[in-house]
Scaffold this active site. Structure first.
Site, mmCIF file in Angstrom:
data_model
loop_
_atom_site.group_PDB
_atom_site.id
_atom_site.type_symbol
_atom_site.label_atom_id
_atom_site.label_comp_id
_atom_site.label_asym_id
_atom_site.label_seq_id
_atom_site.Cartn_x
_atom_site.Cartn_y
_atom_site.Cartn_z
ATOM 1 N N GLU A 110 0.836 -1.195 0.000
ATOM 2 C CA GLU A 110 0.000 0.000 0.000
ATOM 3 C C GLU A 110 0.877 1.253 0.000
ATOM 4 O O GLU A 110 0.871 2.048 0.935
ATOM 5 C CB GLU A 110 -0.970 -0.016 1.180
ATOM 6 N N GLU B 205 -5.685 -7.040 -1.506
ATOM 7 C CA GLU B 205 -6.300 -7.094 -0.178
ATOM 8 C C GLU B 205 -7.774 -6.750 -0.306
ATOM 9 O O GLU B 205 -8.136 -5.821 -1.025
ATOM 10 C CB GLU B 205 -5.672 -6.064 0.775
#
Length: 166
Positions: free
Chosen positions: A38, A149
């Site tokens: 991320e 995710e």
């Protein structure tokens, strides 16, 4: 050390290269290597940089991402095995802006665009994420896409002693 780019690059390269080399020796070389997790704000920031708000410092990020990718590509060369390089972004709403940042800073040596999508935290429907991926496939030909995710709560009821996040 986090403010010394040369040392960071050397450490990053050595870590990725030696880890992949050892995995290759054990016949466990991964098919995909994700650079960071991320990485909307970049990689290998000090706590102070992280806490100071959202700012992408491209000279540093470009150097670090390229160093990490170079280590993966060097392992590819010595093993003769293809390893896809993945970038991973946290929010579907930020993906175009972030990819433009990478592209405009000549960061194009990656194979997969990865996304996180959590319906409870991202005000985007799963259908909109599907459309986003279709649009990205058109705008970034040759790149693959993965949802790295995700989670979707099936109930808001407490089922144990843990606090519910949603």
């Amino acid at each position: 050390i986090v403010d010394n780019l040369a040392v960071l690059q050397d450490s990053l390269y050595a870590y990725i290269y030696s880890t992949l080399y050892k995995l290759a020796e054990d016949n466990l070389l991964p098919r995909i290597v994700q650079i960071g997790n991320e990485t909307n704000k970049g990689i290998l920031q000090s706590q102070q940089q992280n806490d100071s708000g959202w700012a992408l410092h491209w000279p540093k990020n470009k150097a670090l991402f390229n160093t990490a990718i170079d280590a993966v590509r060097d392992i590819e060369t010595i093993t003769g095995q293809q390893i896809d390089v993945a970038l991973h972004f946290a929010d579907p709403e930020d993906v175009y802006w972030l990819l433009d940042q990478f592209w405009n800073n000549d960061m194009r040596d990656f194979d997969i665009i990865g996304l996180s999508y959590y319906a409870a935290y991202h005000p985007v429907t799963i259908q909109a994420v599907g459309q986003l991926i279709e649009d990205l496939r058109f705008d970034y030909p040759g790149k693959s896409f993965m949802l790295f995710e995700t989670a979707y709560p099936w109930t808001n009821q407490n089922a144990d002693v843990a606090n519910n996040l949603i």
